[in-house]
Design a protein around this motif. Structure first.
Motif, mmCIF file in Angstrom:
data_model
loop_
_atom_site.group_PDB
_atom_site.id
_atom_site.type_symbol
_atom_site.label_atom_id
_atom_site.label_comp_id
_atom_site.label_asym_id
_atom_site.label_seq_id
_atom_site.Cartn_x
_atom_site.Cartn_y
_atom_site.Cartn_z
ATOM 1 N N ILE A 176 0.855 -1.188 0.000
ATOM 2 C CA ILE A 176 0.000 0.000 0.000
ATOM 3 C C ILE A 176 0.890 1.237 0.000
ATOM 4 O O ILE A 176 1.683 1.428 0.906
ATOM 5 N N GLY A 177 0.757 2.039 -1.026
ATOM 6 C CA GLY A 177 1.523 3.271 -1.121
ATOM 7 C C GLY A 177 0.721 4.459 -0.625
ATOM 8 O O GLY A 177 -0.437 4.335 -0.206
ATOM 9 N N ASN A 178 1.324 5.611 -0.683
ATOM 10 C CA ASN A 178 0.735 6.827 -0.131
ATOM 11 C C ASN A 178 -0.606 7.186 -0.766
ATOM 12 O O ASN A 178 -1.567 7.508 -0.068
ATOM 13 N N ILE A 179 -0.682 7.129 -2.071
ATOM 14 C CA ILE A 179 -1.926 7.475 -2.764
ATOM 15 C C ILE A 179 -3.044 6.548 -2.322
ATOM 16 O O ILE A 179 -4.138 6.980 -1.956
ATOM 17 N N TYR A 180 -2.768 5.252 -2.330
ATOM 18 C CA TYR A 180 -3.795 4.273 -2.000
ATOM 19 C C TYR A 180 -4.177 4.329 -0.529
ATOM 20 O O TYR A 180 -5.349 4.119 -0.184
ATOM 21 N N ALA A 181 -3.246 4.645 0.345
ATOM 22 C CA ALA A 181 -3.583 4.779 1.772
ATOM 23 C C ALA A 181 -4.608 5.898 1.960
ATOM 24 O O ALA A 181 -5.594 5.729 2.694
ATOM 25 N N ASP A 182 -4.408 7.031 1.301
ATOM 26 C CA ASP A 182 -5.378 8.131 1.396
ATOM 27 C C ASP A 182 -6.752 7.691 0.900
ATOM 28 O O ASP A 182 -7.780 7.972 1.525
ATOM 29 N N GLU A 183 -6.777 7.013 -0.227
ATOM 30 C CA GLU A 183 -8.043 6.593 -0.819
ATOM 31 C C GLU A 183 -8.739 5.518 0.018
ATOM 32 O O GLU A 183 -9.962 5.541 0.186
ATOM 33 N N ILE A 184 -7.976 4.579 0.551
ATOM 34 C CA ILE A 184 -8.528 3.517 1.411
ATOM 35 C C ILE A 184 -9.168 4.131 2.650
ATOM 36 O O ILE A 184 -10.284 3.768 3.033
ATOM 37 N N ARG A 239 0.351 16.647 6.694
ATOM 38 C CA ARG A 239 1.363 15.588 6.748
ATOM 39 C C ARG A 239 1.045 14.649 7.905
ATOM 40 O O ARG A 239 0.662 15.085 8.980
ATOM 41 N N VAL A 240 1.227 13.369 7.657
ATOM 42 C CA VAL A 240 1.134 12.342 8.691
ATOM 43 C C VAL A 240 2.388 11.488 8.546
ATOM 44 O O VAL A 240 2.624 10.921 7.486
ATOM 45 N N GLY A 241 3.176 11.424 9.613
ATOM 46 C CA GLY A 241 4.391 10.611 9.554
ATOM 47 C C GLY A 241 5.305 10.957 8.403
ATOM 48 O O GLY A 241 5.782 10.082 7.692
ATOM 49 N N GLN A 242 5.509 12.214 8.151
ATOM 50 C CA GLN A 242 6.399 12.712 7.095
ATOM 51 C C GLN A 242 5.840 12.526 5.679
ATOM 52 O O GLN A 242 6.543 12.755 4.706
ATOM 53 N N ARG A 243 4.599 12.095 5.545
ATOM 54 C CA ARG A 243 4.021 11.867 4.219
ATOM 55 C C ARG A 243 2.871 12.836 3.960
ATOM 56 O O ARG A 243 2.058 13.104 4.844
ATOM 57 N N SER A 244 2.799 13.339 2.739
ATOM 58 C CA SER A 244 1.672 14.176 2.347
ATOM 59 C C SER A 244 0.399 13.363 2.484
ATOM 60 O O SER A 244 0.365 12.183 2.133
ATOM 61 N N THR A 245 -0.638 14.019 2.993
ATOM 62 C CA THR A 245 -1.900 13.331 3.251
ATOM 63 C C THR A 245 -3.054 14.250 2.899
ATOM 64 O O THR A 245 -3.042 15.417 3.245
ATOM 65 N N TRP A 246 -4.035 13.704 2.188
ATOM 66 C CA TRP A 246 -5.254 14.419 1.863
ATOM 67 C C TRP A 246 -6.412 13.668 2.491
ATOM 68 O O TRP A 246 -6.473 12.441 2.438
ATOM 69 N N TYR A 247 -7.348 14.420 3.086
ATOM 70 C CA TYR A 247 -8.523 13.788 3.688
ATOM 71 C C TYR A 247 -9.637 14.803 3.852
ATOM 72 O O TYR A 247 -9.417 16.003 3.786
ATOM 73 N N CYS A 248 -10.854 14.278 4.079
ATOM 74 C CA CYS A 248 -12.019 15.116 4.347
ATOM 75 C C CYS A 248 -12.319 15.046 5.837
ATOM 76 O O CYS A 248 -12.679 13.982 6.341
ATOM 77 N N PRO A 249 -12.175 16.161 6.561
ATOM 78 C CA PRO A 249 -12.405 16.131 8.007
ATOM 79 C C PRO A 249 -13.859 15.861 8.390
ATOM 80 O O PRO A 249 -14.130 15.458 9.526
ATOM 81 N N SER A 250 -14.773 16.031 7.469
ATOM 82 C CA SER A 250 -16.181 15.757 7.764
ATOM 83 C C SER A 250 -16.528 14.283 7.536
ATOM 84 O O SER A 250 -17.180 13.663 8.369
ATOM 85 N N CYS A 251 -16.081 13.730 6.443
ATOM 86 C CA CYS A 251 -16.379 12.332 6.122
ATOM 87 C C CYS A 251 -15.512 11.344 6.903
ATOM 88 O O CYS A 251 -15.932 10.211 7.158
ATOM 89 N N GLN A 252 -14.307 11.757 7.250
ATOM 90 C CA GLN A 252 -13.357 10.857 7.901
ATOM 91 C C GLN A 252 -13.189 11.255 9.363
ATOM 92 O O GLN A 252 -12.446 12.165 9.684
ATOM 93 N N LYS A 253 -13.832 10.536 10.226
ATOM 94 C CA LYS A 253 -13.816 10.845 11.649
ATOM 95 C C LYS A 253 -12.643 10.161 12.359
ATOM 96 O O LYS A 253 -12.304 9.028 12.046
#
Length: 126
Positions: A23-31, A110-124
């Protein structure tokens, strides 16, 4: 079992190849987006249902990505002029603007030195 007592954010654990390989960075965000779990959620706080959501999302996303030939971002391609097209299906990774599901602005951090994208409303956070 390996994560029951860990205090690390789930995003970091998904990227730890000694825990889960592939699992890479892109897929971790999407998962995590599909699972509706914040990348900051502490691994030991996740329920069996949360883990099942992560497993199910991982299967769906990675399978879809394989069918699409992977994710091509920037100028990467493999083979003779071949590029994957899964980037056309990304919901949060690399996205600017509002969440497609709830119109809340997507957060880039950033989470653990990695760029991270997320939705603060959908992802609790758990």
């Amino acid at each position: 079992e390996m994560t029951r007592k860990r205090k690390a954010p789930i995003k970091s654990v998904l990227l730890d190849q000694s825990v889960i390989a592939g699992i890479g960075n892109i897929y971790a965000d999407e998962i995590l987006f599909e699972s509706r779990i914040s990348p900051f959620s502490v691994t030991s706080h996740l329920s069996k249902e949360d883990w099942q959501a992560i497993i199910d999302a991982t299967h769906r996303i990675l399978s879809s990505s394989i069918v699409a030939g992977g994710t091509t971002i920037r100028s990467f391609s493999y083979g003779k002029n071949h590029a994957g097209s899964y980037q056309d299906h990304l919901m949060v990774h690399g996205k600017e603007g509002d969440c497609a599901l709830c119109d809340t602005p997507i957060v880039h951090t950033r989470v653990g030195q990695r760029s991270t994208w997320y939705c603060p409303s959908c992802q609790k956070e758990k």
